[in-house]
Scaffold this motif. Structure first.
Motif, mmCIF file in Angstrom:
data_model
loop_
_atom_site.group_PDB
_atom_site.id
_atom_site.type_symbol
_atom_site.label_atom_id
_atom_site.label_comp_id
_atom_site.label_asym_id
_atom_site.label_seq_id
_atom_site.Cartn_x
_atom_site.Cartn_y
_atom_site.Cartn_z
ATOM 1 N N ARG A 1 15.404 53.198 50.696
ATOM 2 C CA ARG A 1 14.408 52.712 50.309
ATOM 3 C C ARG A 1 13.569 52.827 49.327
ATOM 4 N NH1 ARG A 1 10.799 51.010 54.160
ATOM 5 N NH2 ARG A 1 11.211 51.900 55.701
ATOM 6 N N TYR A 2 13.374 54.540 49.849
ATOM 7 C CA TYR A 2 12.771 55.413 48.760
ATOM 8 C C TYR A 2 13.412 55.720 47.605
ATOM 9 C CZ TYR A 2 12.547 60.143 46.935
ATOM 10 O OH TYR A 2 12.248 61.030 46.161
ATOM 11 N N LEU A 3 15.059 55.733 47.740
ATOM 12 C CA LEU A 3 15.902 55.778 46.579
ATOM 13 C C LEU A 3 15.846 54.169 45.670
ATOM 14 C CD1 LEU A 3 19.010 57.075 48.132
ATOM 15 C CD2 LEU A 3 17.054 58.525 46.872
ATOM 16 N N SER A 4 15.786 53.155 46.639
ATOM 17 C CA SER A 4 15.729 51.690 45.841
ATOM 18 C C SER A 4 14.286 51.634 45.205
ATOM 19 C CB SER A 4 15.269 50.709 47.071
ATOM 20 O OG SER A 4 14.430 50.543 47.318
ATOM 21 N N GLY A 5 13.466 52.851 45.020
ATOM 22 C CA GLY A 5 12.085 52.596 43.861
ATOM 23 C C GLY A 5 10.712 52.906 45.040
ATOM 24 N N HIS A 6 10.928 54.300 44.141
ATOM 25 C CA HIS A 6 9.736 55.429 44.031
ATOM 26 C C HIS A 6 8.568 55.922 43.195
ATOM 27 C CE1 HIS A 6 12.971 57.885 44.333
ATOM 28 N NE2 HIS A 6 12.372 58.542 44.174
ATOM 29 N N LEU A 7 7.328 56.556 43.561
ATOM 30 C CA LEU A 7 7.422 56.564 41.940
ATOM 31 C C LEU A 7 7.684 57.963 41.572
ATOM 32 C CD1 LEU A 7 3.727 56.638 39.807
ATOM 33 C CD2 LEU A 7 3.154 57.824 41.876
ATOM 34 N N GLU A 8 7.805 58.304 40.562
ATOM 35 C CA GLU A 8 8.392 59.084 39.862
ATOM 36 C C GLU A 8 8.151 60.552 40.393
ATOM 37 O OE1 GLU A 8 10.780 60.307 35.054
ATOM 38 O OE2 GLU A 8 9.179 59.204 35.594
ATOM 39 N N GLY A 9 9.703 60.996 40.821
ATOM 40 C CA GLY A 9 9.024 62.987 41.112
ATOM 41 C C GLY A 9 8.573 62.747 42.665
ATOM 42 N N ALA A 10 7.976 61.207 43.217
ATOM 43 C CA ALA A 10 7.567 61.909 44.422
ATOM 44 C C ALA A 10 8.818 62.021 45.168
ATOM 45 C CB ALA A 10 7.231 60.160 45.162
ATOM 46 N N GLN A 11 8.773 63.545 46.308
ATOM 47 C CA GLN A 11 8.975 63.328 47.614
ATOM 48 C C GLN A 11 9.929 62.776 48.421
ATOM 49 O OE1 GLN A 11 9.928 67.609 47.648
ATOM 50 N NE2 GLN A 11 7.873 67.410 46.747
ATOM 51 N N HIS A 12 10.559 62.087 49.452
ATOM 52 C CA HIS A 12 10.722 61.419 50.411
ATOM 53 C C HIS A 12 9.856 62.356 51.683
ATOM 54 C CE1 HIS A 12 12.752 60.176 54.270
ATOM 55 N NE2 HIS A 12 12.635 58.900 53.422
ATOM 56 N N VAL A 13 9.655 61.580 52.797
ATOM 57 C CA VAL A 13 9.470 62.013 54.019
ATOM 58 C C VAL A 13 9.775 61.454 55.412
ATOM 59 C CG1 VAL A 13 7.505 62.989 55.098
ATOM 60 C CG2 VAL A 13 7.733 64.142 52.842
ATOM 61 N N ASP A 14 10.065 61.248 55.379
ATOM 62 C CA ASP A 14 10.221 59.839 56.713
ATOM 63 C C ASP A 14 9.363 60.417 57.949
ATOM 64 O OD1 ASP A 14 10.802 59.295 59.413
ATOM 65 O OD2 ASP A 14 11.795 58.458 58.191
ATOM 66 N N LEU A 15 8.425 59.220 58.129
ATOM 67 C CA LEU A 15 6.841 59.027 59.630
ATOM 68 C C LEU A 15 8.101 59.805 60.368
ATOM 69 C CD1 LEU A 15 4.555 59.005 60.628
ATOM 70 C CD2 LEU A 15 5.330 56.386 61.204
ATOM 71 N N ASP A 16 9.203 59.573 61.541
ATOM 72 C CA ASP A 16 9.569 59.648 62.351
ATOM 73 C C ASP A 16 9.994 61.108 62.530
ATOM 74 O OD1 ASP A 16 9.675 57.154 63.935
ATOM 75 O OD2 ASP A 16 10.359 55.996 62.295
#
Length: 276
Positions: free
Chosen positions: A31-46
């Motif tokens: 879902r992150y790869l499908s659209g996120h703020l440019e320059g944002a890094q992915h962090v997973d809650l779980d």
């Protein structure tokens, strides 16, 4: 620094900022790869902001990660004690957004803000989203303190709920609090003596936080004569409770604590349960 930041304020920041997309649920990276703020890094809650419990009866469904693991995560994300961090999620901060904000505050980090309205606010404002993953230059593990500050355990929550000079606030939806339904945990109901203020009451119709003065009136009316330092906030597993703790901070109310284990721990310990 306000715990909330608007899109226009984010655009006008002078200097470096670390952006964090902190979603929860299944397939968060896709879902992150499908659209996120440019320059944002992915962090997973779980995976990143909690550990999988051996037994949710001791720590709940989302126990905090060991501080040394959180320190390594922050270093991997390029975060130092001086870094300006802006976080968001895809549920108006009710999942990973407020959780990582609270975790950073609980280790003494000063410059952290949550994007008001989260991913939906970006979409509503027509901000172009990126499908390219981003990784910051890593740094040394963050110099964390010995403990997360501002937590309460199961004994403290139980004692506070029975004490008129203290207060326990359950921010789950009212049907769960009243024991009418329980979609996640084993038993429905609430901690006897806890009061209910669903976290959704923090939000307006667009998914943004209500004005600070309006939130302040709501919280102070609920507190009555109870001091903020004697307030403990919980939810199902210590995640959405951070949303209300963020709202309190935004309203200028300092001192309430997080019961991390929350209902997912309490309901598994053969303790008294109320449904009124």
């Amino acid at each position: 620094m306000s715990p909330l930041i608007e899109i226009d304020e984010l655009r006008s920041i002078n200097g470096p900022v670390i952006l964090i997309d902190a979603r929860a649920g299944a397939d968060t990276y896709q879902r992150y790869l499908s659209g996120h703020l440019e320059g944002a890094q992915h962090v997973d809650l779980d995976k990143d902001l909690a550990v999988k419990p051996e037994d949710p009866a001791y720590g709940g469904r989302h126990p905090l990660p060991p501080l040394e693991d959180f320190a390594k995560l922050l270093g991997k994300l390029g975060i130092t004690p001086d870094t300006h961090v802006v976080v968001y999620d895809d549920k108006a901060a009710a999942f990973g957004g407020a959780r990582i904000w609270w975790m950073l505050k609980a280790i003494g980090h000063k410059k952290v803000q949550v994007l008001n309205g989260g991913l939906q606010a970006l979409i509503n404002a027509g901000v172009p989203l990126s499908t390219e993953p981003y990784t910051a230059e890593p740094v040394q593990p963050y110099p964390v303190p010995p403990l997360y500050m501002g937590t309460a355990d199961i004994e403290q929550a139980g004692d506070a709920a029975k004490d008129d000079t203290k207060m326990v606030i359950d921010v789950r939806e009212s049907p769960r609090y009243l024991g009418q339904t329980e979609p996640i945990d084993l038993i429905a109901g609430h901690i006897p003596g806890a009061v209910n203020l669903p976290y959704t009451t923090n939000l307006d119709a667009t998914g943004k936080y209500l004005p600070a003065d309006e939130l302040k009136k709501t919280y102070e009316k609920l507190f009555g004569n109870v001091l903020p330092s004697e307030v403990i906030v919980h939810c199902g597993s210590g995640v959405t409770a951070c949303h209300t703790l963020l709202g309190m901070d935004y309203a200028g109310i300092k001192g309430p604590k997080l019961y991390v284990g929350s209902w997912s721990e309490w309901s598994r310990r053969d303790l008294p349960i109320a449904t009124e």
